[in-house]
Design a protein around this motif. Structure first.
Motif, PDB file in Angstrom:
ATOM      1  N   ALA A 194     118.961  46.826   1.030  1.00  0.00           N
ATOM      2  CA  ALA A 194     117.936  47.767   1.068  1.00  0.00           C
ATOM      3  C   ALA A 194     117.715  48.023   2.510  1.00  0.00           C
ATOM      4  O   ALA A 194     117.953  47.262   3.612  1.00  0.00           O
ATOM      5  N   SER A 195     116.998  49.179   2.570  1.00  0.00           N
ATOM      6  CA  SER A 195     116.639  49.585   3.964  1.00  0.00           C
ATOM      7  C   SER A 195     115.138  50.232   3.892  1.00  0.00           C
ATOM      8  O   SER A 195     114.903  50.792   2.768  1.00  0.00           O
ATOM      9  N   GLY A 196     114.546  50.320   5.008  1.00  0.00           N
ATOM     10  CA  GLY A 196     113.194  50.605   4.969  1.00  0.00           C
ATOM     11  C   GLY A 196     112.535  50.971   6.100  1.00  0.00           C
ATOM     12  O   GLY A 196     113.188  50.704   7.347  1.00  0.00           O
ATOM     13  N   GLY A 197     111.422  51.553   6.296  1.00  0.00           N
ATOM     14  CA  GLY A 197     110.818  52.054   7.650  1.00  0.00           C
ATOM     15  C   GLY A 197     109.178  52.167   7.172  1.00  0.00           C
ATOM     16  O   GLY A 197     108.850  52.324   5.944  1.00  0.00           O
ATOM     17  N   GLY A 198     108.645  52.237   8.303  1.00  0.00           N
ATOM     18  CA  GLY A 198     107.197  52.147   8.023  1.00  0.00           C
ATOM     19  C   GLY A 198     106.642  51.895   9.680  1.00  0.00           C
ATOM     20  O   GLY A 198     107.084  52.287  10.573  1.00  0.00           O
ATOM     21  N   ARG A 199     105.304  51.483   9.428  1.00  0.00           N
ATOM     22  CA  ARG A 199     104.713  51.216  10.814  1.00  0.00           C
ATOM     23  C   ARG A 199     103.838  49.915  10.571  1.00  0.00           C
ATOM     24  O   ARG A 199     103.398  49.587   9.817  1.00  0.00           O
ATOM     25  N   LEU A 200     103.886  49.033  11.792  1.00  0.00           N
ATOM     26  CA  LEU A 200     103.109  48.019  11.886  1.00  0.00           C
ATOM     27  C   LEU A 200     102.064  48.454  12.885  1.00  0.00           C
ATOM     28  O   LEU A 200     102.143  49.182  13.803  1.00  0.00           O
ATOM     29  N   GLY A 201     100.767  47.736  12.568  1.00  0.00           N
ATOM     30  CA  GLY A 201      99.770  47.804  13.577  1.00  0.00           C
ATOM     31  C   GLY A 201      98.809  46.857  13.241  1.00  0.00           C
ATOM     32  O   GLY A 201      98.339  46.354  12.477  1.00  0.00           O
ATOM     33  N   GLY A 202      98.424  46.049  14.687  1.00  0.00           N
ATOM     34  CA  GLY A 202      97.502  44.828  14.493  1.00  0.00           C
ATOM     35  C   GLY A 202      97.955  43.682  13.762  1.00  0.00           C
ATOM     36  O   GLY A 202      99.019  43.279  14.145  1.00  0.00           O
ATOM     37  N   ALA A 203      97.568  43.491  12.680  1.00  0.00           N
ATOM     38  CA  ALA A 203      97.900  42.299  11.739  1.00  0.00           C
ATOM     39  C   ALA A 203      98.470  42.802  10.326  1.00  0.00           C
ATOM     40  O   ALA A 203      98.637  41.988   9.334  1.00  0.00           O
ATOM     41  N   ALA A 204      98.766  43.996  10.319  1.00  0.00           N
ATOM     42  CA  ALA A 204      99.108  44.653   9.096  1.00  0.00           C
ATOM     43  C   ALA A 204     100.225  45.811   9.119  1.00  0.00           C
ATOM     44  O   ALA A 204     100.191  46.321  10.219  1.00  0.00           O
ATOM     45  N   GLY A 205     100.879  46.265   8.178  1.00  0.00           N
ATOM     46  CA  GLY A 205     101.882  47.038   8.251  1.00  0.00           C
ATOM     47  C   GLY A 205     102.097  47.655   6.710  1.00  0.00           C
ATOM     48  O   GLY A 205     101.660  46.960   5.820  1.00  0.00           O
ATOM     49  N   ALA A 206     102.800  48.809   6.508  1.00  0.00           N
ATOM     50  CA  ALA A 206     103.244  49.463   5.355  1.00  0.00           C
ATOM     51  C   ALA A 206     104.290  50.531   5.535  1.00  0.00           C
ATOM     52  O   ALA A 206     104.455  50.838   6.638  1.00  0.00           O
ATOM     53  N   GLY A 207     105.031  50.824   4.518  1.00  0.00           N
ATOM     54  CA  GLY A 207     105.973  51.609   4.540  1.00  0.00           C
ATOM     55  C   GLY A 207     106.707  51.830   3.132  1.00  0.00           C
ATOM     56  O   GLY A 207     106.200  51.354   2.220  1.00  0.00           O
ATOM     57  N   SER A 208     107.811  52.306   3.495  1.00  0.00           N
ATOM     58  CA  SER A 208     108.792  52.442   2.040  1.00  0.00           C
ATOM     59  C   SER A 208     110.072  51.896   1.963  1.00  0.00           C
ATOM     60  O   SER A 208     110.711  51.423   3.353  1.00  0.00           O
ATOM     61  N   TRP A 209     110.789  51.599   0.982  1.00  0.00           N
ATOM     62  CA  TRP A 209     112.255  51.102   1.058  1.00  0.00           C
ATOM     63  C   TRP A 209     112.885  51.763   0.007  1.00  0.00           C
ATOM     64  O   TRP A 209     112.457  52.386  -0.939  1.00  0.00           O
ATOM     65  N   ARG A 210     114.239  51.679   0.304  1.00  0.00           N
ATOM     66  CA  ARG A 210     115.096  51.967  -0.811  1.00  0.00           C
ATOM     67  C   ARG A 210     116.356  51.035  -0.877  1.00  0.00           C
ATOM     68  O   ARG A 210     116.802  50.578   0.415  1.00  0.00           O
ATOM     69  N   GLY A 211     117.223  50.994  -2.011  1.00  0.00           N
ATOM     70  CA  GLY A 211     118.462  50.163  -2.035  1.00  0.00           C
ATOM     71  C   GLY A 211     119.028  49.927  -3.148  1.00  0.00           C
ATOM     72  O   GLY A 211     118.451  50.350  -4.300  1.00  0.00           O
ATOM     73  N   VAL A 212     120.007  49.025  -3.286  1.00  0.00           N
ATOM     74  CA  VAL A 212     120.448  48.738  -4.412  1.00  0.00           C
ATOM     75  C   VAL A 212     120.445  47.201  -4.740  1.00  0.00           C
ATOM     76  O   VAL A 212     120.923  46.171  -3.881  1.00  0.00           O
ATOM     77  N   ILE A 213     119.645  46.669  -5.621  1.00  0.00           N
ATOM     78  CA  ILE A 213     119.248  45.358  -5.951  1.00  0.00           C
ATOM     79  C   ILE A 213     120.083  44.771  -7.321  1.00  0.00           C
ATOM     80  O   ILE A 213     119.741  45.354  -8.373  1.00  0.00           O
TER      81      ILE A 213
END
Length: 132
Positions: free
Chosen positions: A99-118
């Motif tokens: 899988a690959s994903g992207g998003g943003r980290l900041g301070g002590a938390a982060g969030a984003g999205s991912w997609r892949g073959v599981i």
């Protein structure tokens, strides 16, 4: 009281010497950008949620951030980068699943999205991260 000779003080007031002194002072004091380079360092616990496909949700994986590099903190192959602003891009593989994903980290938390073959299924979703 410290006494300086007149020749030393007059030498510092010459424009060329003042410019050199200013450059040396700027090098000695870290800039804000330099201070933020390691601002995301540590172990991040990343939890994945599936929003599309037949992949299980709720998997948690620890990632390590060192400088701008993202790597595995246990299990699987993890590679990626985080920039000074916190934007992160990561690739994860465990066996035949990837899988690959992207998003943003900041301070002590982060969030984003991912997609892949599981396990052979194409899936995508979101992720949430907390620094431990």
């Amino acid at each position: 009281m410290v006494h300086f000779s007149q020749s030393i003080l007059s030498g510092l007031t010459r424009p060329r010497h003042l410019a050199l002194f200013a450059v040396l002072a700027a090098i000695a004091v870290p800039s804000t950008a330099d201070a933020r380079i390691g601002g995301y360092d540590g172990v991040w616990n990343v939890t994945f949620a599936t929003t599309r496909g037949n992949c299980s949700s709720g998997y948690s994986v620890p990632f390590t951030v060192t400088g701008s590099r993202v790597s595995s903190a246990g299990g699987g192959r993890v590679s990626g980068k985080v920039n000074r602003g916190g934007a992160v891009a990561v690739q994860v593989s465990v066996g035949a699943s990837h899988a690959s994903g992207g998003g943003r980290l900041g301070g002590a938390a982060g969030a984003g999205s991912w997609r892949g073959v599981i396990s052979g299924d194409q899936c995508s979703g979101t992720w949430q991260a907390t620094r431990t």
